[in-house]
Motif scaffolding. Structure first.
Motif, PDB file in Angstrom:
ATOM      1  N   TRP A  10      39.894  35.519  77.654  1.00 52.61           N
ATOM      2  CA  TRP A  10      40.584  36.110  76.507  1.00 52.61           C
ATOM      3  C   TRP A  10      40.304  37.604  76.453  1.00 52.61           C
ATOM      4  O   TRP A  10      39.154  38.031  76.554  1.00 52.61           O
ATOM      5  CB  TRP A  10      40.107  35.423  75.232  1.00 52.61           C
ATOM      6  N   ARG A  11      41.344  38.393  76.267  1.00 56.06           N
ATOM      7  CA  ARG A  11      41.214  39.846  76.389  1.00 56.06           C
ATOM      8  C   ARG A  11      41.177  40.571  75.046  1.00 56.06           C
ATOM      9  O   ARG A  11      41.229  41.803  75.011  1.00 56.06           O
ATOM     10  CB  ARG A  11      42.342  40.387  77.262  1.00 56.06           C
ATOM     11  N   GLY A  12      41.081  39.824  73.961  1.00 54.79           N
ATOM     12  CA  GLY A  12      40.883  40.483  72.682  1.00 54.79           C
ATOM     13  C   GLY A  12      42.063  40.370  71.735  1.00 54.79           C
ATOM     14  O   GLY A  12      43.179  40.014  72.117  1.00 54.79           O
ATOM     15  N   LEU A  13      41.805  40.708  70.467  1.00 54.32           N
ATOM     16  CA  LEU A  13      42.785  40.538  69.396  1.00 54.32           C
ATOM     17  C   LEU A  13      44.059  41.345  69.625  1.00 54.32           C
ATOM     18  O   LEU A  13      45.158  40.862  69.358  1.00 54.32           O
ATOM     19  CB  LEU A  13      42.160  40.945  68.057  1.00 54.32           C
ATOM     20  N   ILE A  14      43.930  42.575  70.096  1.00 52.45           N
ATOM     21  CA  ILE A  14      45.127  43.399  70.276  1.00 52.45           C
ATOM     22  C   ILE A  14      46.022  42.819  71.356  1.00 52.45           C
ATOM     23  O   ILE A  14      47.243  42.713  71.178  1.00 52.45           O
ATOM     24  CB  ILE A  14      44.749  44.860  70.590  1.00 52.45           C
ATOM     25  N   LEU A  15      45.447  42.444  72.472  1.00 54.86           N
ATOM     26  CA  LEU A  15      46.250  41.932  73.586  1.00 54.86           C
ATOM     27  C   LEU A  15      46.772  40.529  73.338  1.00 54.86           C
ATOM     28  O   LEU A  15      47.909  40.209  73.688  1.00 54.86           O
ATOM     29  CB  LEU A  15      45.420  41.954  74.881  1.00 54.86           C
ATOM     30  N   ASP A  16      45.956  39.676  72.735  1.00 54.25           N
ATOM     31  CA  ASP A  16      46.333  38.267  72.594  1.00 54.25           C
ATOM     32  C   ASP A  16      45.853  37.717  71.250  1.00 54.25           C
ATOM     33  O   ASP A  16      44.907  36.927  71.190  1.00 54.25           O
ATOM     34  CB  ASP A  16      45.730  37.465  73.757  1.00 54.25           C
TER      35      ASP A  16
ATOM     36  N   ARG B  19      49.151  45.488  64.788  1.00 56.44           N
ATOM     37  CA  ARG B  19      49.276  45.478  63.320  1.00 56.44           C
ATOM     38  C   ARG B  19      48.010  44.909  62.677  1.00 56.44           C
ATOM     39  O   ARG B  19      47.483  45.452  61.702  1.00 56.44           O
ATOM     40  CB  ARG B  19      50.506  44.678  62.896  1.00 56.44           C
ATOM     41  N   GLN B  20      47.537  43.790  63.206  1.00 54.22           N
ATOM     42  CA  GLN B  20      46.336  43.173  62.647  1.00 54.22           C
ATOM     43  C   GLN B  20      45.129  44.100  62.780  1.00 54.22           C
ATOM     44  O   GLN B  20      44.310  44.215  61.856  1.00 54.22           O
ATOM     45  CB  GLN B  20      46.060  41.840  63.342  1.00 54.22           C
ATOM     46  N   ALA B  21      45.026  44.772  63.921  1.00 57.72           N
ATOM     47  CA  ALA B  21      43.886  45.655  64.157  1.00 57.72           C
ATOM     48  C   ALA B  21      43.904  46.838  63.194  1.00 57.72           C
ATOM     49  O   ALA B  21      42.877  47.164  62.577  1.00 57.72           O
ATOM     50  CB  ALA B  21      43.905  46.147  65.601  1.00 57.72           C
ATOM     51  N   ARG B  22      45.045  47.491  63.058  1.00 62.11           N
ATOM     52  CA  ARG B  22      45.106  48.664  62.181  1.00 62.11           C
ATOM     53  C   ARG B  22      44.872  48.270  60.719  1.00 62.11           C
ATOM     54  O   ARG B  22      44.164  48.956  59.989  1.00 62.11           O
ATOM     55  CB  ARG B  22      46.444  49.388  62.343  1.00 62.11           C
TER      56      ARG B  22
END
Length: 348
Positions: A103-109, A123-126
């Motif tokens: 898993w490559r992280g929240l932004i990517l997946d 969107r979730q990250a910002r």
């Protein structure tokens, strides 16, 4: 006929521009001033104008924004409680470099199912970064993809270049243009040379290809980032938080004309990837600080609401709340105890 271009490209999907995302999730003038203040606090500690210690504390990675905000609310209370001796920054990592696959992280997946809904992840990250900063809690993150900073870096007060990318010319150039202090981890083999070379390189101006806020491909020319510092995270040869290794690192930095300051990562190879050993590393750090080794200006802890880690289940509703899905973490209860102990040592 065989394709000449894009032979292995499955699809090309346009992405929201950084300016459009920032318009959806804008930063207020008050928050802008707050983040600038937090960045200056970090710089002052790195330059020994402030004798507090930096504490980069939080989950190995963010996969659940609700749990992350819950954690942030708890950590914000500790930041306020210990603010005269510790400068606590929440570790908010959205991208994960992988040795092979994973898993490559929240932004990517963001859905953790290989669907790679990057726009959703951005969107979730910002949104999460805004929510955490609005608690008065500064955020720190690893810089991995060279395009992502255009979307979120205005909300970050401290950043790291990881062990797998510290030797990357792309990341050294990128760091030279970042607006916050940046730490370079030693290489996965334990070598300090790559970190110190990275710091040196990022100090200087560079020009490289990137994008602007409108998503336009540009040549970006930088001034150089003077806030680079090494992060000792251990390596294949074992931990590197021991006193004699820190002495050697100080000498290397002085020889290269750099400030003799270091941050120590209590996790990764310094803990032998056993999360419960982070407390042991912290005990050594604080023992050295109590004996006058003020070159140790900060530390990192991988911490979550609950200890340990879990695998990603096919049914995501079965995920345990507040438990890491990447590296195992100490619990928040243990984190609070460690920070309290550090605070008491710094009073001596």
């Amino acid at each position: 006929m065989e394709k000449l271009n894009n032979a292995n490209i499955r699809s090309i999907v346009p992405l929201i521009t950084p300016d459009d995302l920032k318009e959806e999730y804008p930063i207020s003038e008050a928050l802008t001033k707050q983040i600038l203040t937090h960045r200056n606090e970090v710089r002052n500690i790195l330059e020994k104008k402030d004798d507090r210690m930096l504490a980069i504390v939080g989950p190995c990675s963010i996969h659940d924004t609700v749990a992350a905000l819950d954690y942030a609310q708890r950590l914000a209370e500790l930041r306020e409680r210990y603010k005269d001796r510790l400068c606590i920054i929440m570790r908010v990592y959205f991208e994960k470099p992988r040795t092979a696959l994973g898993w490559r992280g929240l932004i990517l997946d963001p859905d953790m199912d290989d669907s790679y809904k990057l726009e959703k992840g951005l969107r979730q990250a910002r949104k999460l970064l805004l929510e955490i900063n609005n608690l008065g809690l500064p955020t720190g993150s690893e810089i991995l993809d060279p395009i992502v900073p255009q979307y979120i870096s205005d909300l970050i007060s401290w950043a790291a270049i990881g062990a797998r990318t510290t030797e990357s010319q792309t990341h050294r150039e990128l760091t030279s243009g970042l607006s916050m202090p940046v730490g370079f981890k030693n290489g996965t083999d334990g070598s300090m040379d790559v970190a110190i070379n990275g710091i040196h390189s990022a100090h200087h101006p560079h020009s490289f290809i990137g994008i602007d806020g409108k998503g336009q491909t540009c040549v970006l020319s930088t001034e150089g980032n003077k806030t680079g510092h090494p992060i000792l995270r251990g390596g294949k040869r074992g931990p590197n938080y021991y006193e004699e290794i820190i002495e050697d690192t100080e000498e290397l930095l002085i020889k290269e004309g750099l400030l003799p300051v270091v941050m120590i990562d209590c996790s990764h190879e310094n803990s032998g990837k056993k999360y419960f050993r982070q407390e042991r590393v912290m005990n050594s750090i604080m023992d050295q600080r109590s004996k006058g080794r003020d070159s140790i200006v900060g530390f990192m802890l991988e911490s979550n609401i609950h200890e340990g880690k879990q695998c990603i289940p096919e049914d995501k509703s079965q995920l345990s709340y507040g438990v890491s899905i990447t590296d195992a973490c100490i619990s928040f209860e243990t984190t609070a105890k460690i920070l309290d102990s550090a605070y008491k040592v710094l009073d001596k």
